[in-house]
Write an enzyme that holds these catalytic residues in place. Structure first.
Site, PDB file in Angstrom:
ATOM      1  CB  SER A  71      38.974  40.264  41.696  1.00 15.72           C
ATOM      2  OG  SER A  71      38.782  39.022  42.288  1.00 15.72           O
ATOM      3  CG  ASP A 118      39.392  37.874  38.988  1.00 18.51           C
ATOM      4  OD1 ASP A 118      39.648  39.039  38.891  1.00 18.51           O
ATOM      5  OD2 ASP A 118      39.349  37.469  40.149  1.00 18.51           O
TER       6      ASP A 118
END
Length: 295
Positions: free
Chosen positions: A39, A152
């Site tokens: 991320s 993510d």
């Protein structure tokens, strides 16, 4: 000085702390010869590997709340934000090199929702890898490719330590953005740009005029409440997963950034959060180096 495999965890705007950690590592003379991230850790790590982190840091330090809101390009298809404006800026800063061409080996971690597994990007477009890794479900639109739906990396692996093992560095240093405890006791430098105050009657006049001129930005600000709830749930999950990853493969040094440093979407707080990263890194490295001297 020692070589370092650097692991940069997920955690939204707290990822700015990674910039401060990298600055301190270099100031202490460490050589970072491998980076892996999930991320926001993938975004910062990828830009560092591409040699563009300083330019990125200079840019984010200029952002106020209005700038961040104006960066959002909202859609109602599978997520709130496409991210096109953000990645246009990142392309301006770093270009779009192939990962295998970077001077520092880099791994970005994403999650494949279709096949229920994590995906490591170690080749191909740097921009594509970062885009997949930061696609927080319900916030950023997922990346759909080759019968995969990528989101993510922090959903399955918020602290991808194993991805750095093959580099055989002297040290593995991991930066966990979901740490517990209080913020470090030090004076945070004031940001170089005006910030809109959301908890009182006083507003920066220029920012207020800009917001009044842009009703769309005001509508976007209503996302805060929903994002707070969603991100709170994700942070609880990532905190537990991070502990699991550290227990399974303990790094030589774990640098923890407290969760109350800022909210997930406080991307207007770069100056303050970078300063927190510097502080926690300094404290951790001093302790590590003192331990080495006492042996």
């Amino acid at each position: 000085m020692a070589t370092v495999s650097l692991v940069l965890g997920s955690g939204g705007a707290r990822g700015y702390a990674h910039i401060g950690v990298i600055e301190v590592l270099e100031e202490h003379g460490y050589t970072i010869n491998c980076v892996a991230g999930s991320s926001m850790g993938a975004l910062v790590g990828g830009l560092y590997a591409a040699g563009a982190l300083e330019d990125y840091a200079d840019w984010v330090k200029t952002l106020n709340r209005f700038n961040v809101l104006a960066m959002l390009d909202i859609t109602f298809k599978m997520g709130a934000i496409r991210g096109d404006k953000l990645f246009s800026k990142l392309r301006e800063i770093a270009g779009d090199p192939d990962i295998e061409s970077l001077p520092i080996p880099f791994t970005a971690v994403a999650t494949d929702l279709v096949h229920h597994k994590e995906i490591w990007f170690q080749r191909g477009s740097l921009q594509d890898a970062i885009r997949a890794s930061i696609a927080v479900p319900g916030v950023f639109t997922p990346v759909e490719e080759n019968r995969r739906v990528l989101v993510d990396g922090g959903i399955l692996n918020p602290l991808p330590i194993v991805a750095t093992v093959a580099a055989h560095s002297d040290l593995i240093i991991a930066v966990d953005l979901n740490g517990q405890g209080d913020l470090p006791d030090f004076e945070v430098p004031q940001p170089s740009c005006p910030i809109l105050a959301t908890d009182g009657p006083h507003y920066d006049a220029q920012v207020l005029r800009e917001l009044e001129a842009d009703k769309e930005a005001l509508r976007k600000s209503k996302l805060d409440g929903n994002i707070d709830i969603l991100m709170g749930a994700i942070e609880v999950m990532q905190g537990a997963l991070s502990q699991y990853k550290v227990a399974g493969y303990p790094p030589d040094l774990l640098i923890s950034v407290p969760t109350d440093t800022c909210r997930f979407h406080d991307f207007h707080m770069a100056t303050e959060v970078i300063a927190v990263g510097r502080q926690v890194a300094e404290a951790a490295l001093v302790e590590l180096e003192n331990q080495s001297l006492s042996r």
